[in-house]
Design a protein around this motif. Sequence first.
Motif, PDB file in Angstrom:
ATOM      1  N   SER A 134       5.748   1.856   0.705  1.00  0.00           N
ATOM      2  CA  SER A 134       6.168   1.581  -0.586  1.00  0.00           C
ATOM      3  C   SER A 134       7.675   1.914  -0.925  1.00  0.00           C
ATOM      4  O   SER A 134       8.540   1.073  -1.358  1.00  0.00           O
ATOM      5  CB  SER A 134       5.204   1.776  -1.539  1.00  0.00           C
ATOM      6  OG  SER A 134       5.452   1.295  -2.762  1.00  0.00           O
ATOM      7  N   GLU A 135       7.786   3.145  -0.694  1.00  0.00           N
ATOM      8  CA  GLU A 135       9.263   3.504  -1.013  1.00  0.00           C
ATOM      9  C   GLU A 135      10.395   2.992  -0.235  1.00  0.00           C
ATOM     10  O   GLU A 135      11.441   2.591  -0.722  1.00  0.00           O
ATOM     11  CB  GLU A 135       9.229   5.164  -0.690  1.00  0.00           C
ATOM     12  CG  GLU A 135       8.645   6.021  -1.863  1.00  0.00           C
ATOM     13  CD  GLU A 135       8.364   7.296  -1.309  1.00  0.00           C
ATOM     14  OE1 GLU A 135       8.984   7.947  -0.333  1.00  0.00           O
ATOM     15  OE2 GLU A 135       7.691   8.202  -2.208  1.00  0.00           O
ATOM     16  N   LEU A 136      10.157   2.791   1.291  1.00  0.00           N
ATOM     17  CA  LEU A 136      11.120   2.394   1.849  1.00  0.00           C
ATOM     18  C   LEU A 136      11.333   0.819   1.720  1.00  0.00           C
ATOM     19  O   LEU A 136      12.359   0.204   1.610  1.00  0.00           O
ATOM     20  CB  LEU A 136      10.524   2.364   3.545  1.00  0.00           C
ATOM     21  CG  LEU A 136      10.409   3.639   4.044  1.00  0.00           C
ATOM     22  CD1 LEU A 136       9.916   3.789   5.224  1.00  0.00           C
ATOM     23  CD2 LEU A 136      12.070   4.192   4.081  1.00  0.00           C
ATOM     24  N   ALA A 137      10.211   0.122   1.167  1.00  0.00           N
ATOM     25  CA  ALA A 137      10.224  -1.392   0.792  1.00  0.00           C
ATOM     26  C   ALA A 137      11.166  -1.256  -0.311  1.00  0.00           C
ATOM     27  O   ALA A 137      11.976  -2.350  -0.415  1.00  0.00           O
ATOM     28  CB  ALA A 137       9.118  -1.745   0.607  1.00  0.00           C
ATOM     29  N   GLU A 138      10.772  -0.534  -1.326  1.00  0.00           N
ATOM     30  CA  GLU A 138      11.568  -0.753  -2.634  1.00  0.00           C
ATOM     31  C   GLU A 138      13.024  -0.377  -2.475  1.00  0.00           C
ATOM     32  O   GLU A 138      13.960  -1.085  -2.865  1.00  0.00           O
ATOM     33  CB  GLU A 138      11.103   0.381  -3.665  1.00  0.00           C
ATOM     34  CG  GLU A 138      11.776   0.469  -4.869  1.00  0.00           C
ATOM     35  CD  GLU A 138      10.911   1.319  -5.846  1.00  0.00           C
ATOM     36  OE1 GLU A 138      11.536   1.378  -7.071  1.00  0.00           O
ATOM     37  OE2 GLU A 138      10.281   1.826  -5.672  1.00  0.00           O
ATOM     38  N   THR A 139      13.300   0.620  -1.602  1.00  0.00           N
ATOM     39  CA  THR A 139      14.793   1.101  -1.286  1.00  0.00           C
ATOM     40  C   THR A 139      15.228  -0.336  -0.467  1.00  0.00           C
ATOM     41  O   THR A 139      16.689  -0.544  -0.726  1.00  0.00           O
ATOM     42  CB  THR A 139      14.816   2.179  -0.300  1.00  0.00           C
ATOM     43  OG1 THR A 139      14.225   3.427  -0.893  1.00  0.00           O
ATOM     44  CG2 THR A 139      16.256   2.722  -0.077  1.00  0.00           C
ATOM     45  N   SER A 140      14.704  -0.995   0.293  1.00  0.00           N
ATOM     46  CA  SER A 140      15.342  -2.043   1.113  1.00  0.00           C
ATOM     47  C   SER A 140      15.332  -3.166   0.443  1.00  0.00           C
ATOM     48  O   SER A 140      15.879  -4.533   0.898  1.00  0.00           O
ATOM     49  CB  SER A 140      14.441  -2.115   2.294  1.00  0.00           C
ATOM     50  OG  SER A 140      14.419  -1.056   3.380  1.00  0.00           O
ATOM     51  N   GLY A 141      14.831  -3.271  -1.096  1.00  0.00           N
ATOM     52  CA  GLY A 141      14.730  -4.647  -1.569  1.00  0.00           C
ATOM     53  C   GLY A 141      13.890  -5.573  -1.341  1.00  0.00           C
ATOM     54  O   GLY A 141      13.853  -6.792  -1.713  1.00  0.00           O
ATOM     55  N   VAL A 142      12.631  -4.792  -0.798  1.00  0.00           N
ATOM     56  CA  VAL A 142      11.742  -6.038  -0.600  1.00  0.00           C
ATOM     57  C   VAL A 142      10.576  -6.083  -1.590  1.00  0.00           C
ATOM     58  O   VAL A 142      10.223  -5.168  -2.345  1.00  0.00           O
ATOM     59  CB  VAL A 142      10.870  -5.555   0.779  1.00  0.00           C
ATOM     60  CG1 VAL A 142       9.832  -6.538   1.178  1.00  0.00           C
ATOM     61  CG2 VAL A 142      11.730  -5.254   1.853  1.00  0.00           C
ATOM     62  N   ASN A 143      10.389  -7.291  -1.999  1.00  0.00           N
ATOM     63  CA  ASN A 143       9.360  -7.587  -2.931  1.00  0.00           C
ATOM     64  C   ASN A 143       7.829  -7.616  -2.430  1.00  0.00           C
ATOM     65  O   ASN A 143       7.619  -8.629  -1.632  1.00  0.00           O
ATOM     66  CB  ASN A 143       9.611  -9.040  -3.601  1.00  0.00           C
ATOM     67  CG  ASN A 143       8.932  -9.408  -4.679  1.00  0.00           C
ATOM     68  OD1 ASN A 143       8.058  -8.717  -5.326  1.00  0.00           O
ATOM     69  ND2 ASN A 143       8.878 -10.685  -5.177  1.00  0.00           N
ATOM     70  N   ILE A 144       7.054  -6.864  -2.739  1.00  0.00           N
ATOM     71  CA  ILE A 144       5.749  -6.742  -2.196  1.00  0.00           C
ATOM     72  C   ILE A 144       4.914  -7.623  -3.188  1.00  0.00           C
ATOM     73  O   ILE A 144       4.523  -7.387  -4.571  1.00  0.00           O
ATOM     74  CB  ILE A 144       5.242  -5.079  -2.210  1.00  0.00           C
ATOM     75  CG1 ILE A 144       6.078  -4.466  -1.187  1.00  0.00           C
ATOM     76  CG2 ILE A 144       3.822  -5.000  -1.759  1.00  0.00           C
ATOM     77  CD1 ILE A 144       5.905  -2.917  -1.485  1.00  0.00           C
ATOM     78  N   VAL A 145       4.020  -8.584  -2.559  1.00  0.00           N
ATOM     79  CA  VAL A 145       2.964  -9.203  -3.014  1.00  0.00           C
ATOM     80  C   VAL A 145       1.734  -8.773  -2.710  1.00  0.00           C
ATOM     81  O   VAL A 145       1.272  -8.841  -1.408  1.00  0.00           O
ATOM     82  CB  VAL A 145       3.151 -10.727  -2.843  1.00  0.00           C
ATOM     83  CG1 VAL A 145       2.034 -11.634  -3.679  1.00  0.00           C
ATOM     84  CG2 VAL A 145       4.563 -10.986  -3.395  1.00  0.00           C
ATOM     85  N   THR A 146       0.705  -8.231  -3.559  1.00  0.00           N
ATOM     86  CA  THR A 146      -0.485  -7.776  -3.064  1.00  0.00           C
ATOM     87  C   THR A 146      -1.592  -8.801  -3.684  1.00  0.00           C
ATOM     88  O   THR A 146      -1.572  -9.009  -5.010  1.00  0.00           O
ATOM     89  CB  THR A 146      -0.851  -6.327  -3.625  1.00  0.00           C
ATOM     90  OG1 THR A 146       0.220  -5.447  -3.129  1.00  0.00           O
ATOM     91  CG2 THR A 146      -2.083  -5.814  -3.205  1.00  0.00           C
ATOM     92  N   CYS A 147      -2.224  -9.359  -2.744  1.00  0.00           N
ATOM     93  CA  CYS A 147      -3.083 -10.463  -3.198  1.00  0.00           C
ATOM     94  C   CYS A 147      -4.798 -10.100  -2.997  1.00  0.00           C
ATOM     95  O   CYS A 147      -4.764  -9.129  -2.623  1.00  0.00           O
ATOM     96  CB  CYS A 147      -2.906 -11.744  -2.449  1.00  0.00           C
ATOM     97  SG  CYS A 147      -2.836 -11.471  -0.588  1.00  0.00           S
TER      98      CYS A 147
END
Length: 253
Positions: free
Chosen positions: A240-253
């Motif tokens: 989650s930290e890596l995704a946020e740093t990389s600018g990735v938008n996470i969608v949890t469905c």
Amino acid sequence: MKQEKRQEIILYAVMRSGYVSIDSLAEELGVSSQTIRRDLAVMDRQGMLERRPGGASYRTTILNSSYEKRQVEDLKDKERIARAIAEYIPDNCSIFLTLGTTTEVIANALLCRSGLMIITNNTVAALTLNKKSDFEVVLTSGYMRKSSHGLVGESTIDFVNGFQCDYLITSTGGINESDGCLVDFHTADVSVAQAMMRHSGKVLLAVSPDKFGRHAVIRFAPMKSVDMLFTCEPIPARLSELAETSGVNIVTC
């Protein structure tokens, strides 16, 4: 039966079949499902096997589970992710769609959209998408891999290079927990997906929970190459930290 002997039988069953369910192991060994879950947790920590939803599979970084097993594994999770992606995709856009059992499920969910143009090397997905009269489905050239019914090779990459799409919808064999890199098992599959990624406006990644931290031998793409990650459970804190740093938008469905 002692735990050591029980785990020996479990390991043999996993090595023999590639994947075994908790229910089948409980029935074979005459113990509760909870006992099997505890055994699998211990064996996973020791690196003997890999826990999967509803069971366990043989731990390997060079071989994926069989196509037939992947078609039924985590199906409910894949369907939830597929619906979320189909809701996000607008009508009248162009899409690259890669190989994989997850993208096959997504293809079915996309039938609710209108006016799509889809370029894919996934023959199973192409047949599903071709049911929609207002879809334009473009199947790439290439040679067909028997294990996935997908088209790959240099001619596939050359074909892909002739297009520019609004979106790429793809999945991955796993996500490296140390640096967030997408990893997979087959060079030919990865090479085509990388070509599609280079010619896409936005990259949508579908990830079932068992892929987080899963190991595979081929580094596919860095986390920063993904625009949106669709999954059905909260992802591990490190990723989650890596995704946020990389600018990735996470969608949890």
